[in-house]
Design a protein around this motif. Structure first.
Motif, PDB file in Angstrom:
ATOM      1  N   VAL A  81     -75.570 -72.990  42.475  1.00 35.14           N
ATOM      2  CA  VAL A  81     -74.300 -73.717  42.478  1.00 35.14           C
ATOM      3  C   VAL A  81     -73.268 -72.997  41.901  1.00 35.14           C
ATOM      4  N   GLU A  82     -72.144 -73.287  42.307  1.00 42.22           N
ATOM      5  CA  GLU A  82     -71.031 -72.724  41.575  1.00 42.22           C
ATOM      6  C   GLU A  82     -69.761 -73.634  42.125  1.00 42.22           C
ATOM      7  N   THR A  83     -68.712 -73.472  41.097  1.00 42.72           N
ATOM      8  CA  THR A  83     -67.445 -74.517  41.373  1.00 42.72           C
ATOM      9  C   THR A  83     -66.647 -73.893  42.430  1.00 42.72           C
ATOM     10  N   GLU A  84     -65.689 -74.473  42.620  1.00 42.97           N
ATOM     11  CA  GLU A  84     -64.580 -74.020  43.680  1.00 42.97           C
ATOM     12  C   GLU A  84     -63.819 -72.752  43.314  1.00 42.97           C
ATOM     13  N   GLU A  85     -63.926 -72.883  41.643  1.00 44.72           N
ATOM     14  CA  GLU A  85     -63.252 -71.486  41.004  1.00 44.72           C
ATOM     15  C   GLU A  85     -64.226 -70.542  40.825  1.00 44.72           C
ATOM     16  N   GLN A  86     -65.253 -70.508  41.517  1.00 46.54           N
ATOM     17  CA  GLN A  86     -66.551 -69.687  41.548  1.00 46.54           C
ATOM     18  C   GLN A  86     -67.076 -69.235  40.054  1.00 46.54           C
ATOM     19  N   LYS A  87     -67.428 -70.487  39.336  1.00 49.46           N
ATOM     20  CA  LYS A  87     -67.873 -70.518  38.016  1.00 49.46           C
ATOM     21  C   LYS A  87     -69.293 -70.699  38.419  1.00 49.46           C
TER      22      LYS A  87
ATOM     23  N   VAL B  88     -79.064 -79.667  38.162  1.00 49.82           N
ATOM     24  CA  VAL B  88     -78.691 -78.171  38.244  1.00 49.82           C
ATOM     25  C   VAL B  88     -79.428 -77.590  36.855  1.00 49.82           C
ATOM     26  N   ARG B  89     -79.913 -76.569  36.552  1.00 54.30           N
ATOM     27  CA  ARG B  89     -80.137 -75.843  35.388  1.00 54.30           C
ATOM     28  C   ARG B  89     -79.277 -74.793  35.301  1.00 54.30           C
ATOM     29  N   GLY B  90     -78.613 -74.553  34.176  1.00 53.84           N
ATOM     30  CA  GLY B  90     -77.900 -73.383  33.771  1.00 53.84           C
ATOM     31  C   GLY B  90     -78.675 -72.227  33.283  1.00 53.84           C
ATOM     32  N   ASP B  91     -78.075 -71.120  32.991  1.00 56.31           N
ATOM     33  CA  ASP B  91     -78.590 -70.161  32.654  1.00 56.31           C
ATOM     34  C   ASP B  91     -79.254 -70.301  31.070  1.00 56.31           C
ATOM     35  N   ARG B  92     -78.539 -71.083  30.317  1.00 60.59           N
ATOM     36  CA  ARG B  92     -79.023 -71.287  29.051  1.00 60.59           C
ATOM     37  C   ARG B  92     -79.816 -72.717  29.023  1.00 60.59           C
TER      38      ARG B  92
ATOM     39  N   MET C 148     -74.478 -73.532  46.983  1.00 61.90           N
ATOM     40  CA  MET C 148     -73.581 -74.619  47.234  1.00 61.90           C
ATOM     41  C   MET C 148     -72.199 -74.743  46.358  1.00 61.90           C
ATOM     42  N   THR C 149     -71.274 -75.089  46.834  1.00 61.08           N
ATOM     43  CA  THR C 149     -69.980 -74.857  46.071  1.00 61.08           C
ATOM     44  C   THR C 149     -69.652 -76.488  45.762  1.00 61.08           C
ATOM     45  N   VAL C 150     -69.223 -76.697  44.524  1.00 57.79           N
ATOM     46  CA  VAL C 150     -68.685 -78.007  44.243  1.00 57.79           C
ATOM     47  C   VAL C 150     -67.516 -78.220  43.319  1.00 57.79           C
ATOM     48  N   SER C 151     -67.080 -79.379  43.576  1.00 52.01           N
ATOM     49  CA  SER C 151     -65.758 -79.784  42.677  1.00 52.01           C
ATOM     50  C   SER C 151     -66.190 -80.783  41.531  1.00 52.01           C
ATOM     51  N   LEU C 152     -66.006 -80.337  40.364  1.00 48.31           N
ATOM     52  CA  LEU C 152     -66.551 -81.236  39.082  1.00 48.31           C
ATOM     53  C   LEU C 152     -65.600 -82.503  38.969  1.00 48.31           C
ATOM     54  N   LEU C 153     -66.198 -83.911  38.786  1.00 43.49           N
ATOM     55  CA  LEU C 153     -65.381 -84.761  38.503  1.00 43.49           C
ATOM     56  C   LEU C 153     -65.383 -84.511  36.888  1.00 43.49           C
TER      57      LEU C 153
END
Length: 103
Positions: A39-45, A64-68, A91-96
């Motif tokens: 999963v990444e943001t539209e800004e590719q984070k 979603v489980r992050g790296d940390r 999956m690309t997401v836009s964060l609210l």
């Protein structure tokens, strides 16, 4: 064919070959297709990987489980999930506002 016969299957996992699964409408997916997606943001984070799907009354929620080890709960709604690319496993997401804990 009847309730008694069906009762014998209680608690068992029933599977079918993928090629016999019911076709879904465009933009809808089986849970097994979503689990494990990056999963990444539209800004590719990069945010992490979908590890679990919570079924709620209104919509599913992707865990979603992050790296940390951080956990992000993403509602599975069109305004958040912008695209799913099964071939790329992404999956690309836009964060609210408020979806990510402020650092």
């Amino acid at each position: 064919d009847d309730r008694n016969e069906a009762e014998k299957l209680r608690g068992l996992e029933i599977t079918i070959p993928w090629d016999q699964a019911e076709s879904l409408l465009e933009g809808t997916y089986y849970h097994w297709q979503i689990l494990g997606l990056e999963v990444e943001t539209e800004e590719q984070k990069r945010l992490g990987v979908v590890e679990e799907i919570l079924e709620t009354g209104a919509n599913d929620v992707y865990v979603v489980r992050g790296d940390r080890g951080e956990e992000i709960l993403l509602p599975a709604i069109a305004s958040v999930v912008r695209s799913v690319d099964l071939n790329a496993g992404k999956m690309t997401v836009s964060l609210l506002p408020g979806l990510l804990a402020e650092s």
